[in-house]
Scaffold this motif. Structure first.
Motif, PDB file in Angstrom:
ATOM      1  N   UNK A 278       0.823  -1.209   0.000  1.00  0.00           N
ATOM      2  CA  UNK A 278       0.000   0.000   0.000  1.00  0.00           C
ATOM      3  C   UNK A 278       0.858   1.260   0.000  1.00  0.00           C
ATOM      4  N   UNK A 279       1.929   1.240   0.769  1.00  0.00           N
ATOM      5  CA  UNK A 279       2.813   2.395   0.818  1.00  0.00           C
ATOM      6  C   UNK A 279       3.540   2.591  -0.511  1.00  0.00           C
ATOM      7  N   UNK A 280       3.875   1.490  -1.170  1.00  0.00           N
ATOM      8  CA  UNK A 280       4.498   1.570  -2.496  1.00  0.00           C
ATOM      9  C   UNK A 280       3.529   2.170  -3.505  1.00  0.00           C
ATOM     10  N   UNK A 281       2.266   1.755  -3.417  1.00  0.00           N
ATOM     11  CA  UNK A 281       1.230   2.303  -4.297  1.00  0.00           C
ATOM     12  C   UNK A 281       1.081   3.808  -4.065  1.00  0.00           C
ATOM     13  N   UNK A 282       1.070   4.212  -2.809  1.00  0.00           N
ATOM     14  CA  UNK A 282       0.937   5.639  -2.479  1.00  0.00           C
ATOM     15  C   UNK A 282       2.108   6.451  -3.009  1.00  0.00           C
ATOM     16  N   UNK A 283       3.311   5.907  -2.874  1.00  0.00           N
ATOM     17  CA  UNK A 283       4.514   6.639  -3.269  1.00  0.00           C
ATOM     18  C   UNK A 283       4.646   6.760  -4.783  1.00  0.00           C
ATOM     19  N   UNK A 284       4.136   5.773  -5.513  1.00  0.00           N
ATOM     20  CA  UNK A 284       4.266   5.785  -6.961  1.00  0.00           C
ATOM     21  C   UNK A 284       5.695   5.450  -7.376  1.00  0.00           C
ATOM     22  N   UNK A 285       5.956   5.512  -8.674  1.00  0.00           N
ATOM     23  CA  UNK A 285       7.311   5.275  -9.150  1.00  0.00           C
ATOM     24  C   UNK A 285       7.619   3.836  -9.498  1.00  0.00           C
ATOM     25  N   UNK A 330     -14.867  -9.770   2.099  1.00  0.00           N
ATOM     26  CA  UNK A 330     -14.875  -9.226   0.748  1.00  0.00           C
ATOM     27  C   UNK A 330     -13.454  -8.926   0.279  1.00  0.00           C
ATOM     28  N   UNK A 331     -13.205  -9.157  -1.015  1.00  0.00           N
ATOM     29  CA  UNK A 331     -11.945  -8.766  -1.647  1.00  0.00           C
ATOM     30  C   UNK A 331     -12.136  -7.368  -2.224  1.00  0.00           C
ATOM     31  N   UNK A 332     -11.361  -6.422  -1.717  1.00  0.00           N
ATOM     32  CA  UNK A 332     -11.539  -5.032  -2.119  1.00  0.00           C
ATOM     33  C   UNK A 332     -10.275  -4.503  -2.785  1.00  0.00           C
ATOM     34  N   UNK A 333     -10.452  -3.560  -3.664  1.00  0.00           N
ATOM     35  CA  UNK A 333      -9.334  -3.037  -4.451  1.00  0.00           C
ATOM     36  C   UNK A 333      -8.783  -1.767  -3.807  1.00  0.00           C
ATOM     37  N   UNK A 334      -7.488  -1.780  -3.525  1.00  0.00           N
ATOM     38  CA  UNK A 334      -6.809  -0.648  -2.912  1.00  0.00           C
ATOM     39  C   UNK A 334      -5.963   0.051  -3.971  1.00  0.00           C
ATOM     40  N   UNK A 335      -6.176   1.342  -4.143  1.00  0.00           N
ATOM     41  CA  UNK A 335      -5.414   2.149  -5.085  1.00  0.00           C
ATOM     42  C   UNK A 335      -4.819   3.346  -4.338  1.00  0.00           C
ATOM     43  N   UNK A 336      -4.146   4.176  -5.077  1.00  0.00           N
ATOM     44  CA  UNK A 336      -3.566   5.367  -4.461  1.00  0.00           C
ATOM     45  C   UNK A 336      -4.656   6.254  -3.857  1.00  0.00           C
ATOM     46  N   UNK A 337      -5.837   6.221  -4.448  1.00  0.00           N
ATOM     47  CA  UNK A 337      -6.924   7.098  -3.996  1.00  0.00           C
ATOM     48  C   UNK A 337      -7.495   6.718  -2.638  1.00  0.00           C
ATOM     49  N   UNK A 338      -7.455   5.420  -2.294  1.00  0.00           N
ATOM     50  CA  UNK A 338      -8.091   4.992  -1.038  1.00  0.00           C
ATOM     51  C   UNK A 338      -7.155   4.249  -0.089  1.00  0.00           C
ATOM     52  N   UNK A 339      -5.858   4.235  -0.374  1.00  0.00           N
ATOM     53  CA  UNK A 339      -4.913   3.459   0.438  1.00  0.00           C
ATOM     54  C   UNK A 339      -4.917   3.868   1.906  1.00  0.00           C
ATOM     55  N   UNK A 340      -5.109   5.142   2.181  1.00  0.00           N
ATOM     56  CA  UNK A 340      -5.134   5.597   3.579  1.00  0.00           C
ATOM     57  C   UNK A 340      -6.210   4.874   4.392  1.00  0.00           C
ATOM     58  N   UNK A 341      -7.324   4.543   3.751  1.00  0.00           N
ATOM     59  CA  UNK A 341      -8.424   3.875   4.447  1.00  0.00           C
ATOM     60  C   UNK A 341      -8.068   2.435   4.827  1.00  0.00           C
TER      61      UNK A 341
END
Length: 347
Positions: A278-285, A330-341
């Motif tokens: 999740x942190x990698x997704x948030x950081x990008x790159x 439930x299997x939920x999708x985590x992206x940069x937009x909602x990773x904090x949650x």
């Protein structure tokens, strides 16, 4: 599903929240009958101290971040309950050793046993033995195939993980207007039913959209195996559009292989929802832009529900007298937009 809805689900399992109401249907324009009090009682009943119970627990050794979180979550949850004694037994190196340890535990007559087996099919006989001996079994994650082997089965939605990963990939490819996508898959241990279910959900969902997997490799839920299999996959496919990797721990190795190969023309979806991913997704790159959840919070829920089963109590927010037989997260999708949650649930 948004992160806030996940909190609602887990809070419900953890017996917090408002009292549920029963709504009736009526005809002829008459007012529906008034809601009746539920058997489960009012909010907060489940958190009230009950009789002291002993919960036995067994899970494979923590050689993986997700498995470590399973055991830590179970132990931490038990410690938070003053009416629970937590009795952990060694799982051994394989299903046979775990079976022997659990047979000894049955003889000690705990009130309930929570077990994440090395292999659900191989440990099914233990579940049947314990249930026949009058010791309820909470089967966690790797499913016992025989319904007589468990009182409660809690697991993640493995098929749903594949569905969620495929849906994200399909959406992104359509946005990019890719007509003939090259999609790859790096699975986990192929002999596990959960891996097979994940791949089936992925394959079925892609097929419904007219897409397919160009190359599939099976790793072993470790960073080393992920790096090895990803290197083979990248050599086999000189151009890619998308990759689904089943497990975020092995994903560390996958990303290392991608970096070593100096590839970046594709995007990747991970699996299980590790905090690092999740942190990698948030950081990008990197190529990793999403992951689908398979939360180890299920171990906390297993302890909470095992306690209620042992105390002959149900869920306060349900009308039924008893804890349900099955719970699928439930299997939920985590992206940069909602990773904090979702970071709170990362392992």
């Amino acid at each position: 599903m948004a992160g806030h809805s996940r909190r609602s689900v887990i809070a419900g399992v953890a017996v917090a929240g408002a009292t549920a109401l029963v709504a009736g249907c009526s005809g002829g324009g008459e007012d529906p009958p008034a809601a009746q009090p539920l058997a489960g009682g009012g909010p907060g009943q489940n958190t009230a101290p009950g009789r002291r119970v002993v919960i036995g627990f067994s899970a494979p050794a923590a050689d993986h971040g997700w498995l470590a979180a399973i055991t830590n979550n179970a132990r931490r949850q038990a410690r938070a309950l003053p009416d629970v004694e937590f009795k952990m037994v060694a799982s051994g190196a394989n299903a046979g050793a775990q079976r022997a340890a659990l047979s000894t535990l049955i003889a000690e007559r705990p009130d309930v046993i929570v077990v994440l087996p090395h292999d659900g099919k191989e440990l099914n006989a233990f579940g049947v033995e314990a249930m026949r001996a009058g010791v309820p079994v909470v089967n966690l994650d790797r499913a016992f195939p025989d319904p007589a082997a468990f009182r409660l089965q809690i697991k993640g939605d493995n098929y749903g993980m594949g569905v969620a990963a495929a849906r994200h990939i399909i959406s992104r490819l359509r946005t990019r207007k890719v007509e003939q996508p090259v999609i790859a898959e790096i699975a986990g241990l192929d002999f596990l039913e959960l891996t097979q279910e994940r791949s089936r959900g992925f394959r079925d969902t892609l097929a419904a959209a007219g897409m397919s997997v160009a190359n599939r490799r099976a790793a072993a839920f470790t960073a080393d195996s992920g790096q090895r299999e990803a290197a083979h996959l990248l050599q086999a496919l000189p151009h890619l559009h998308a990759v689904w990797n089943h497990d975020d721990d092995q994903g560390v190795g996958v990303l290392a292989a991608v970096e070593a190969a100096k590839r970046g023309e594709f995007f990747m979806v991970g699996g299980a929802g590790s905090r690092q991913a999740m942190q990698t997704i948030q950081a990008g790159g990197t190529v990793l832009e999403a992951t689908v959840t398979y939360s180890p919070s299920m171990a906390s829920s297993a302890i909470l529900l095992a306690r209620l089963i042992a105390q002959d109590r149900g869920l306060a927010d349900l009308a039924e007298f008893e804890v349900p037989r099955q719970l699928v997260l439930a299997a939920e999708t985590v992206t940069r937009d909602n990773a904090d949650d979702y970071l709170h649930f990362g392992f």
